[in-house]
Design a protein around this motif. Structure first.
Motif, PDB file in Angstrom:
ATOM      1  N   SER A  90      -3.966  19.262 -10.752  1.00  0.00           N
ATOM      2  CA  SER A  90      -4.492  18.257  -9.828  1.00  0.00           C
ATOM      3  C   SER A  90      -6.011  18.229  -9.855  1.00  0.00           C
ATOM      4  CB  SER A  90      -4.013  18.542  -8.405  1.00  0.00           C
ATOM      5  OG  SER A  90      -2.620  18.484  -8.353  1.00  0.00           O
ATOM      6  N   LYS A  91      -6.616  19.399  -9.985  1.00  0.00           N
ATOM      7  CA  LYS A  91      -8.079  19.480 -10.047  1.00  0.00           C
ATOM      8  C   LYS A  91      -8.603  18.785 -11.304  1.00  0.00           C
ATOM      9  CE  LYS A  91     -11.858  22.785 -10.098  1.00  0.00           C
ATOM     10  NZ  LYS A  91     -12.241  24.169 -10.270  1.00  0.00           N
ATOM     11  N   MET A  92      -7.915  19.005 -12.440  1.00  0.00           N
ATOM     12  CA  MET A  92      -8.319  18.353 -13.688  1.00  0.00           C
ATOM     13  C   MET A  92      -8.268  16.837 -13.565  1.00  0.00           C
ATOM     14  SD  MET A  92      -6.649  20.452 -16.879  1.00  0.00           S
ATOM     15  CE  MET A  92      -6.237  18.928 -17.647  1.00  0.00           C
ATOM     16  N   ILE A  93      -7.194  16.335 -12.962  1.00  0.00           N
ATOM     17  CA  ILE A  93      -7.033  14.892 -12.822  1.00  0.00           C
ATOM     18  C   ILE A  93      -8.106  14.322 -11.907  1.00  0.00           C
ATOM     19  CG2 ILE A  93      -5.524  13.088 -11.913  1.00  0.00           C
ATOM     20  CD1 ILE A  93      -3.182  14.743 -13.029  1.00  0.00           C
ATOM     21  N   LYS A  94      -8.387  15.005 -10.781  1.00  0.00           N
ATOM     22  CA  LYS A  94      -9.406  14.522  -9.864  1.00  0.00           C
ATOM     23  C   LYS A  94     -10.782  14.473 -10.513  1.00  0.00           C
ATOM     24  CE  LYS A  94      -7.202  15.391  -5.518  1.00  0.00           C
ATOM     25  NZ  LYS A  94      -7.336  15.779  -4.147  1.00  0.00           N
ATOM     26  N   GLU A  95     -11.057  15.386 -11.461  1.00  0.00           N
ATOM     27  CA  GLU A  95     -12.330  15.379 -12.166  1.00  0.00           C
ATOM     28  C   GLU A  95     -12.450  14.172 -13.093  1.00  0.00           C
ATOM     29  OE1 GLU A  95     -12.501  19.154 -14.103  1.00  0.00           O
ATOM     30  OE2 GLU A  95     -12.965  20.226 -12.246  1.00  0.00           O
ATOM     31  N   GLU A  96     -11.337  13.636 -13.546  1.00  0.00           N
ATOM     32  CA  GLU A  96     -11.350  12.498 -14.461  1.00  0.00           C
ATOM     33  C   GLU A  96     -11.419  11.154 -13.735  1.00  0.00           C
ATOM     34  OE1 GLU A  96     -11.474  12.382 -17.832  1.00  0.00           O
ATOM     35  OE2 GLU A  96     -11.675  14.552 -17.840  1.00  0.00           O
TER      36      GLU A  96
ATOM     37  N   THR B  21       0.830  -1.197   0.000  1.00  0.00           N
ATOM     38  CA  THR B  21       0.000   0.000   0.000  1.00  0.00           C
ATOM     39  C   THR B  21       0.868   1.252   0.000  1.00  0.00           C
ATOM     40  OG1 THR B  21      -0.136   0.028   2.410  1.00  0.00           O
ATOM     41  CG2 THR B  21      -1.898  -1.125   1.235  1.00  0.00           C
ATOM     42  N   VAL B  22       0.271   2.334  -0.462  1.00  0.00           N
ATOM     43  CA  VAL B  22       0.915   3.638  -0.444  1.00  0.00           C
ATOM     44  C   VAL B  22       0.759   4.189   0.967  1.00  0.00           C
ATOM     45  CG1 VAL B  22       0.852   5.961  -1.427  1.00  0.00           C
ATOM     46  CG2 VAL B  22       0.356   3.994  -2.870  1.00  0.00           C
ATOM     47  N   THR B  23       1.793   4.776   1.518  1.00  0.00           N
ATOM     48  CA  THR B  23       1.741   5.215   2.915  1.00  0.00           C
ATOM     49  C   THR B  23       0.837   6.426   3.121  1.00  0.00           C
ATOM     50  OG1 THR B  23       3.756   6.479   2.555  1.00  0.00           O
ATOM     51  CG2 THR B  23       3.989   4.294   3.523  1.00  0.00           C
ATOM     52  N   ASP B  24       0.806   7.363   2.182  1.00  0.00           N
ATOM     53  CA  ASP B  24      -0.055   8.535   2.325  1.00  0.00           C
ATOM     54  C   ASP B  24      -1.484   8.183   1.934  1.00  0.00           C
ATOM     55  OD1 ASP B  24       2.167  10.065   3.001  1.00  0.00           O
ATOM     56  OD2 ASP B  24       2.545  10.632   0.915  1.00  0.00           O
ATOM     57  N   LEU B  25      -2.442   8.753   2.652  1.00  0.00           N
ATOM     58  CA  LEU B  25      -3.841   8.535   2.317  1.00  0.00           C
ATOM     59  C   LEU B  25      -4.223   9.431   1.152  1.00  0.00           C
ATOM     60  CD1 LEU B  25      -5.578   8.305   5.808  1.00  0.00           C
ATOM     61  CD2 LEU B  25      -4.885   6.449   4.312  1.00  0.00           C
ATOM     62  N   TYR B  26      -4.947   8.864   0.205  1.00  0.00           N
ATOM     63  CA  TYR B  26      -5.431   9.598  -0.955  1.00  0.00           C
ATOM     64  C   TYR B  26      -6.761  10.236  -0.597  1.00  0.00           C
ATOM     65  CZ  TYR B  26      -7.513  10.438  -5.513  1.00  0.00           C
ATOM     66  OH  TYR B  26      -8.140  11.019  -6.590  1.00  0.00           O
ATOM     67  N   HIS B  27      -6.921  11.524  -0.891  1.00  0.00           N
ATOM     68  CA  HIS B  27      -8.166  12.231  -0.617  1.00  0.00           C
ATOM     69  C   HIS B  27      -9.032  12.206  -1.861  1.00  0.00           C
ATOM     70  CE1 HIS B  27     -10.552  16.027  -0.708  1.00  0.00           C
ATOM     71  NE2 HIS B  27     -10.974  15.512   0.432  1.00  0.00           N
ATOM     72  N   TYR B  28     -10.281  11.782  -1.698  1.00  0.00           N
ATOM     73  CA  TYR B  28     -11.231  11.743  -2.809  1.00  0.00           C
ATOM     74  C   TYR B  28     -12.519  12.388  -2.344  1.00  0.00           C
ATOM     75  CZ  TYR B  28     -14.235   9.989  -6.544  1.00  0.00           C
ATOM     76  OH  TYR B  28     -15.104   9.896  -7.588  1.00  0.00           O
ATOM     77  N   GLU B  29     -12.999  13.367  -3.113  1.00  0.00           N
ATOM     78  CA  GLU B  29     -14.264  14.007  -2.784  1.00  0.00           C
ATOM     79  C   GLU B  29     -15.374  13.271  -3.521  1.00  0.00           C
ATOM     80  OE1 GLU B  29     -16.414  18.338  -3.049  1.00  0.00           O
ATOM     81  OE2 GLU B  29     -14.232  18.245  -2.911  1.00  0.00           O
TER      82      GLU B  29
END
Length: 150
Positions: free
Chosen positions: A123-129, A37-45
């Protein structure tokens, strides 16, 4: 392109997910990390109306066409800009050395532009995809020695 992760924290519509390393990264021990696993938590809205609980396995999907277009923009356009800037400098009467300086200056400026674009809106563009493809409840997850199995 897909990735999976386990929901570790929920705050309203914000999910914090521990992502699993993709297969090429999980089999490599180059960084010295043995966990999957990746150590940092991924934030998803959460924009969709999906029921998610702590411990659920989530499969994310990002549009492959978007990834290819982004890769084309980031890796090919600086090279094209370098060549064009050299040709323009040569047409304007610059010497070979001056053309090389203009060429590499264009490369540096293009990477600086990509960096600033990424900081501001990338980053915003990627999160939208990114969208959630599947949610597997925590009580249906089977754990093996290599990680969760669907």
């Amino acid at each position: 392109m897909e990735n999976k992760g386990i929901v570790k924290k929920i705050e309203g519509k914000n999910l914090y997910i521990e992502l699993f390393r993709d297969s090429s990264c999980a089999h490599c021990s180059g960084c010295g990390k043995s966990d999957k696993t990746v150590t940092d938590l991924y934030h998803y809205e959460l924009n969709e109306d999906i029921k998610v609980n702590l411990g659920d396995l989530i499969t994310f999907e990002i549009n492959n066409k978007f990834i290819l277009n982004l890769a084309l923009l980031i890796y090919v356009s600086p090279v094209v800009l370098m060549v064009l800037s050299y040709i323009i400098a040569a047409k304007l009467g610059a010497s070979e050395g001056q053309g090389i300086i203009v060429c590499f200056s264009t490369l540096i400026i293009s990477f600086l532009g990509f960096y600033l674009f990424d900081k501001k809106t990338g980053s915003k563009m990627i999160k939208e995809e990114i969208s959630i493809k599947e949610v597997i409840p925590s009580d249906e997850i089977k754990i093996t020695s290599c990680g969760p199995k669907d």
